[in-house]
Motif scaffolding. Structure first.
Motif, PDB file in Angstrom:
ATOM      1  N   GLU A 190      69.427  29.553 -44.949  1.00  0.00           N
ATOM      2  CA  GLU A 190      68.724  28.440 -45.585  1.00  0.00           C
ATOM      3  C   GLU A 190      67.634  27.928 -44.640  1.00  0.00           C
ATOM      4  O   GLU A 190      67.806  26.936 -43.944  1.00  0.00           O
ATOM      5  CB  GLU A 190      69.705  27.318 -45.924  1.00  0.00           C
ATOM      6  CG  GLU A 190      69.140  26.306 -46.891  1.00  0.00           C
ATOM      7  CD  GLU A 190      70.194  25.334 -47.391  1.00  0.00           C
ATOM      8  OE1 GLU A 190      69.820  24.402 -48.110  1.00  0.00           O
ATOM      9  OE2 GLU A 190      71.385  25.514 -47.066  1.00  0.00           O
ATOM     10  N   GLU A 214      64.927  26.250 -44.887  1.00  0.00           N
ATOM     11  CA  GLU A 214      64.396  24.896 -44.988  1.00  0.00           C
ATOM     12  C   GLU A 214      65.255  23.867 -44.262  1.00  0.00           C
ATOM     13  O   GLU A 214      64.804  22.752 -43.983  1.00  0.00           O
ATOM     14  CB  GLU A 214      64.229  24.478 -46.456  1.00  0.00           C
ATOM     15  CG  GLU A 214      65.480  24.544 -47.297  1.00  0.00           C
ATOM     16  CD  GLU A 214      65.591  25.851 -48.051  1.00  0.00           C
ATOM     17  OE1 GLU A 214      66.262  25.873 -49.084  1.00  0.00           O
ATOM     18  OE2 GLU A 214      65.011  26.859 -47.592  1.00  0.00           O
ATOM     19  N   MET A 215      66.504  24.225 -43.928  1.00  0.00           N
ATOM     20  CA  MET A 215      67.363  23.286 -43.208  1.00  0.00           C
ATOM     21  C   MET A 215      66.802  22.967 -41.833  1.00  0.00           C
ATOM     22  O   MET A 215      67.087  21.918 -41.263  1.00  0.00           O
ATOM     23  CB  MET A 215      68.780  23.846 -43.096  1.00  0.00           C
ATOM     24  CG  MET A 215      69.791  22.846 -42.557  1.00  0.00           C
ATOM     25  SD  MET A 215      71.484  23.453 -42.521  1.00  0.00           S
ATOM     26  CE  MET A 215      71.887  23.368 -44.258  1.00  0.00           C
ATOM     27  N   LYS A 266      61.511  21.901 -48.589  1.00  0.00           N
ATOM     28  CA  LYS A 266      62.681  22.306 -49.353  1.00  0.00           C
ATOM     29  C   LYS A 266      62.317  23.291 -50.463  1.00  0.00           C
ATOM     30  O   LYS A 266      63.117  23.540 -51.358  1.00  0.00           O
ATOM     31  CB  LYS A 266      63.344  21.068 -49.976  1.00  0.00           C
ATOM     32  CG  LYS A 266      63.910  20.085 -48.960  1.00  0.00           C
ATOM     33  CD  LYS A 266      64.462  18.851 -49.674  1.00  0.00           C
ATOM     34  CE  LYS A 266      65.123  17.915 -48.686  1.00  0.00           C
ATOM     35  NZ  LYS A 266      66.373  18.447 -48.140  1.00  0.00           N
TER      36      LYS A 266
END
Length: 750
Positions: A313, A315-316, A150
């Motif tokens: 995004e 890190e998703m 994250k």
């Protein structure tokens, strides 16, 4: 392109970079042969090159690094209330680094008492900056890596809520406030069990559902029904579409425009889980295509939504819900031809359940090391139950809660039906739980598995039953081979787990002829005055699952101290333990003995010179020779051989007992000694070490423990005798692997 995305799951999740190059090679060949159009080829390559750069790089382990200071920045993302703490992600004003803020609230309500701590607020926080330790045992959840995925490197921990001062907010915070107000009203209106399911299935917060229920659903591969999915979003769309269009409140075109605006808002209010974002964005994409008369295959819609998420995004991609959601969706779409066959409704449900379960097997095994083959049948019952009753009931209860008396009636009906279904699942779990625990799987497993599954489904769709049966049999055989690997392996291991200030050693004999635990310590829970389950839940149980261990042939207890036996009750409750072995002088509580007997565990006491035989492997009892007068000196001392090395397990004996052993066994020598009492200077006498002449010394001790273990005197004694020292407080878990010969390895390689 969809295949490229599936490959990317495992390229990233397991960091198999060679898989990426194999995929690129396949793409080039397929493009040259005109098997695929050029656009998916280009998009897939761009996607994979981009995503390979998002694999987080873990920094070197930094233990107990704490720095207190004043930090300025902004809250990004939602503020989450988790049991006794508040968590949110904080972006530093100067460095732009992300930090996780954990604010623990002792004996306070789980809801925020300060309304200024909201999304988008600018804050000054007086807190300790803690660098999270990495995992130190095989199978242990790596929290440091989880945060790194994250893009979070440190955790801020204020001492109290007064150390957080915030001003301002963002527009998104209004949606968070609305969600909070509705949840509070729901919990004040309905009984706690009903409110917990409303919170989970409508607002994406399953923290109020009992842990036993969550674990039960996970064992039966039903965890997906606890998260908001495409099914939930589909029900929302259906209800509102029918209401608006059929009543004439909105035209069809305006209703489609409404959904494009409403669905992202619902995704935020529902907690922003990846599965609800996936379903909402797919629906929005479809409505936009309908509005502008754009015709796209559904697989392209899913693929574009997937790629958009990863670019916005990255890190998703590491989120388990994201992976499960898209993988099941891809599987169902790829199987649409088979699913459209004209078969009775129960068989359609069975087919959907089969595809969904088979698609997630590699992920299920990668994360949880377990798979229950009967879960396909259970999903046939419980997925329709949730689809046709639970989820519609949730929306009905949501709309009914402002109406007095009526909501209570529906609450009672739902509670009785749902309690019956949960109780029934619990009974099924007791009788038919045949979970396969396979441990860690090799990196080639998903490649071979999905290859066989794709061929199998191809023959199914072509109605070539003979070929499908043959490939299906091959797939089943391959799965069975993966699960039976420990039973055909000639290698044995001895693992000294890093449980902090305590002992826990796991011995696996070759060909899985026996699994033996020597001690299973725990930390002490001062609040409840009993052993804490933290060590068992976070270290011992994950390790046993990681190794594919379901049955323990013998649990040998050295003595009564909690740091050596505190996790035993938890192990007996969760695993099959055939026997517990202890010395004749072990002081055992009769209630504890009764509890062990009720679990089918046999209690066996041994005395000096006895032989403990487990799977044709012998341990010799060297001590206690007689009642010593204290727990430590009554420790069960064992001598054994692993391959070509002799071992001595010493518990917490002191120097007096060491001298007794020297006098009784004057010719005793060993290759490996487990140092007594975590390296305390009350043990490890210089003469004792000189007589034994070990080559290796193992020390299990906690990092920066208050006792100063291992003491400088013990380390000096070992070093002066030229002994190789392995310490859990420095090197994490210590692993000895042996076949004809053996060697040592450590989990943390310095």
């Amino acid at each position: 392109m969809a295949f490229g995305i599936i490959v990317s799951f495992f390229t990233v999740m397991m960091e198999i970079k060679w898989l990426f190059f194999c995929y690129i090679g396949w793409l080039m060949w397929a493009t040259l042969q005109k098997r695929i159009p050029i656009m998916p080829f280009v998009l897939s390559i761009l996607f994979l090159f981009y995503f390979l750069n998002t694999i987080p790089v873990q920094k070197s382990n930094q233990m107990n690094s704490v720095e207190r200071g004043l930090y300025s920045g902004k809250i990004i993302g939602a503020v989450n209330n988790i049991e006794n703490r508040i968590e949110f992600i904080f972006e530093d004003e100067e460095t732009k680094e992300k930090r996780l803020v954990q604010l623990f609230l002792e004996n306070q309500t789980p809801f925020p008492t300060r309304h200024d701590i909201v999304r988008g607020a600018k804050c000054k926080i007086n807190a300790a900056s803690v660098v999270i330790d990495e995992a130190t045992n095989p199978g242990q959840f790596n929290y440091q890596r989880y945060l790194a995925q994250k893009q979070i490197e440190t955790v801020l921990r204020p001492l109290s809520i007064d150390d957080v001062y915030c001003t301002g907010k963002s527009i998104m915070s209004h949606f968070d406030s609305l969600r909070h107000v509705i949840l509070e009203r729901i919990f004040n209106t309905y009984r706690s069990e009903t409110a917990a399911w409303l919170s989970a299935l409508i607002f994406g917060n399953d923290s109020f559902i009992e842990k036993e229920t969550v674990e039960l659903f996970r064992r039966w591969n039903l965890a997906h029904v606890l998260a908001i999915s495409g099914l939930h979003v589909g029900i929302v769309i259906s209800i509102l579409y029918m209401t608006f269009v059929k009543t004439g409140f909105l035209t069809k075109e305006k209703t489609e425009t409404f959904f494009v605006v409403f669905l992202p808002i619902y995704a935020i209010i529902a907690g922003g889980d990846p599965s609800v974002w996936r379903a909402s964005m797919m629906a929005c994409f479809i409505f936009i295509c309908l509005k502008f008369n754009i015709k796209l295959p559904i697989m392209d819609v899913v693929s574009f939504v997937f790629i958009a998420f990863v670019f916005l995004e990255p890190e998703m991609m590491h989120h388990i819900g994201f992976q499960f959601s898209f993988l099941v969706t891809f599987g169902l779409i790829l199987s649409k031809q088979w699913l459209r066959q004209d078969v009775p409704f129960p068989f359609q449900i069975l087919n959907i359940s089969f595809i969904a379960q088979m698609m997630i097997v590699p992920l299920q095994l990668s994360y949880f090391y377990q798979f229950n083959p009967l879960s396909i049948l259970i999903n046939v019952i419980y997925v329709p139950y949730f689809s046709l009753f639970v989820i519609p009931s949730m929306f009905l209860l949501l709309f009914m809660f402002p109406i007095p008396f009526i909501h209570r009636f529906f609450d009672v009906i739902f509670h009785h039906i749902h309690s019956f279904m949960l109780t029934s699942l619990g009974r099924i779990d007791i009788i038919f739980n045949v979970s396969w625990t396979g441990g860690e799987f090799p990196s080639y497993f998903p490649v071979v598995y999905y290859g066989l599954l794709l061929i199998f489904m191809h023959f199914i769709e072509q109605e070539k039953r003979k070929q499908a049966f043959q490939v299906g049999a091959g797939l089943t055989l391959f799965l069975m081979l993966m699960f039976t690997r420990p039973y055909i392996s000639p290698y044995g291991t001895v693992t000294m787990l890093d449980i902090g200030q305590g002992d826990a050693l796991v011995i696996e004999l070759p060909f899985r002829k026996g699994v033996i635990l020597y001690d299973a310590g725990a930390t002490f829970s001062f609040g409840e005055a009993k052993p804490s389950e933290r060590v068992f839940q976070q270290i011992i149980k994950p390790f046993l699952n990681f190794k594919g261990i379901q049955q323990i042939d013998a649990l040998i207890l050295s003595h009564e101290d909690i740091d050596h036996v505190g996790s035993v009750d938890y192990i007996v409750e969760d695993f099959t333990v055939n026997q517990i072995i202890m010395s004749a002088y072990y002081q055992l509580d009769m209630r504890q003995q009764k509890k062990w007997n009720e679990q089918g565990t046999v209690l066996k006491r041994v005395k000096v010179n006895d032989k403990i035989i487990i799977g044709n492997h012998a341990f010799t009892v060297l001590s206690p020779i007689k009642e010593a007068g204290n727990d430590n000196d009554n420790s069960l001392v064992l001598y054994t051989l692993f391959a070509n090395k002799s071992w001595l397990f010493t518990g917490d004996i002191g120097k007096g007992i060491e001298r007794q052993i020297m006098r009784r066994y004057p010719n005793l020598q060993v290759d490996v000694i487990k140092i007594a009492h975590h390296g305390s200077n009350t043990s490890t006498d210089h003469q004792f070490i000189q007589q034994l002449q070990p080559s290796y010394a193992l020390i299990s001790a906690g990092r920066n423990n208050r006792y100063g273990h291992p003491t400088p005197e013990v380390i000096t004694t070992l070093e002066e005798n030229g002994i190789n020292i392995y310490r859990t407080d420095v090197q994490g878990a210590v692993i000895y692997r042996y076949y004809k010969t053996g060697y040592f390895d450590t989990f943390l390689r310095k």
